[in-house]
Scaffold this motif. Sequence first.
Motif, short mmCIF file in Angstrom:
data_model
loop_
_atom_site.label_atom_id
_atom_site.label_comp_id
_atom_site.label_asym_id
_atom_site.label_seq_id
_atom_site.Cartn_x
_atom_site.Cartn_y
_atom_site.Cartn_z
N GLU A 150 -8.30 3.70 9.24
CA GLU A 150 -9.19 3.34 10.35
C GLU A 150 -8.39 2.81 11.54
N ASP A 151 -8.75 3.28 12.71
CA ASP A 151 -8.12 2.83 13.95
C ASP A 151 -8.81 1.55 14.39
N VAL A 152 -8.48 0.44 13.74
CA VAL A 152 -9.16 -0.82 14.00
C VAL A 152 -8.83 -1.38 15.38
N ASN A 153 -7.58 -1.26 15.80
CA ASN A 153 -7.20 -1.83 17.10
C ASN A 153 -7.51 -0.91 18.29
N LYS A 154 -8.13 0.24 18.01
CA LYS A 154 -8.62 1.15 19.05
C LYS A 154 -7.53 1.61 20.01
N ASP A 155 -6.35 1.93 19.48
CA ASP A 155 -5.28 2.45 20.34
C ASP A 155 -5.16 3.97 20.24
N GLY A 156 -6.14 4.60 19.61
CA GLY A 156 -6.19 6.06 19.54
C GLY A 156 -5.39 6.68 18.42
N LYS A 157 -4.90 5.87 17.47
CA LYS A 157 -4.12 6.40 16.35
C LYS A 157 -4.22 5.46 15.16
N ILE A 158 -3.94 6.00 13.99
CA ILE A 158 -3.84 5.16 12.81
C ILE A 158 -2.37 5.02 12.44
N ASP A 159 -1.90 3.79 12.33
CA ASP A 159 -0.50 3.54 12.01
C ASP A 159 -0.39 2.17 11.37
N SER A 160 0.84 1.65 11.30
CA SER A 160 1.07 0.38 10.61
C SER A 160 0.47 -0.81 11.33
N LYS A 161 -0.02 -0.63 12.57
CA LYS A 161 -0.67 -1.71 13.28
C LYS A 161 -2.14 -1.84 12.87
N ASP A 162 -2.61 -0.90 12.09
CA ASP A 162 -3.97 -0.96 11.55
C ASP A 162 -3.91 -1.47 10.11
N PRO A 163 -5.02 -2.05 9.63
CA PRO A 163 -5.00 -2.66 8.29
C PRO A 163 -4.82 -1.64 7.17
N THR A 164 -4.18 -2.09 6.11
CA THR A 164 -4.04 -1.30 4.90
C THR A 164 -5.17 -1.69 3.95
N TYR A 165 -5.93 -0.70 3.51
CA TYR A 165 -7.05 -0.93 2.61
C TYR A 165 -6.68 -0.54 1.18
N LEU A 166 -7.42 -1.09 0.24
CA LEU A 166 -7.25 -0.71 -1.16
C LEU A 166 -8.38 0.25 -1.53
N ASN A 175 -14.31 10.70 -6.66
CA ASN A 175 -14.96 9.43 -6.32
C ASN A 175 -14.02 8.44 -5.62
N LEU A 176 -13.28 8.93 -4.64
CA LEU A 176 -12.43 8.05 -3.85
C LEU A 176 -13.31 7.10 -3.05
N LYS A 177 -13.02 5.79 -3.15
CA LYS A 177 -13.82 4.81 -2.40
C LYS A 177 -12.95 3.62 -2.02
N GLN A 178 -13.33 3.02 -0.89
CA GLN A 178 -12.63 1.83 -0.42
C GLN A 178 -13.21 0.62 -1.14
N ILE A 179 -12.35 -0.25 -1.70
CA ILE A 179 -12.86 -1.40 -2.43
C ILE A 179 -12.42 -2.73 -1.81
N SER A 180 -11.67 -2.69 -0.72
CA SER A 180 -11.34 -3.92 0.01
C SER A 180 -12.18 -3.97 1.27
N PRO A 181 -12.45 -5.17 1.81
CA PRO A 181 -13.32 -5.30 2.97
C PRO A 181 -12.76 -4.61 4.21
N ARG A 182 -13.65 -4.08 5.00
CA ARG A 182 -13.27 -3.43 6.24
C ARG A 182 -12.71 -4.46 7.23
N GLY A 183 -11.66 -4.06 7.96
CA GLY A 183 -11.10 -4.93 8.98
C GLY A 183 -10.15 -5.98 8.45
N THR A 184 -9.84 -5.93 7.14
CA THR A 184 -8.90 -6.88 6.56
C THR A 184 -7.70 -6.14 5.99
#
Length: 256
Positions: A150-166, A175-184
């Motif tokens: 997810e491009d959380v910081n809205k810089d137009g790309k997904i990279d290491s500046k965006d959060p890593t999810y589990l 059944n791939l699913k995100q199990i950690s909270p969004r934005g963390t």
Amino acid sequence: MKKILLAALCFLLAACGSGKNDNVAETIPDTTAVPKQIYATELVSRGPIAIDSSVYVIYPLPHDRAQNDDDSGSFLSSDGGRSITFWNIVFYNTATKKYHLLAENKKMIINSYNTSYSGSEYSSDSSAPVHYFPDTSQEGNYIFYSIIAEDVNKDGKIDSKDPTYLFSSDREGNNLKQISPRGTNVNNWEVVKKSGMVLINTQRDSTINNKSYEAPVISYAYDLKKANGPERVFSTEFNMATDKLYKGLWPVKKDK
């Protein structure tokens, strides 16, 4: 006598000649048509990797644009090199010969896929998760993935500046699913096998963008059986009471 010596010489020459071909492998020609281009599934850096004792194997697909694409999974490792990331994983059933992608229509950077049911051995900081070659995950019926999606910081790309999810899936890659909270951003995690709970430590995405590592760590618990979403481990009341106790036992000394 000359005839006997000549016969013996011929026998030795024949024996030597036959010995030269004993270890020559038969060449099997590749009858498939030579493609005009190299396909993404042919850029496999690892695999096939067996998943437990099942009939499934996986082929991780490396993110080959990482070194020249701004919108990439290119991460600097601790030794100054670039760690390998993946944009998808192919799951192949060796019994049925059927295969499928982990995610069909999801843009993501897979930092790692894990089998040990523990994420405490890696760090997901803003510079990049420090990974060697990721391990496979086969324990139980789940595979866990460290993914930027997810491009959380809205810089137009997904990279290491965006959060890593589990994320998690079953061991067939469904059944791939995100199990950690969004934005963390996930710092570390652990699975308690007997209860089926995944304990996840996170920090807010602002921690990544500001490159500050003193932000509070928030602990979540995810129930694999109920799959209702992550919940905070500690209540607000408990946090307040514990904070009051700590400050009372260890008061800040005022400067004279």
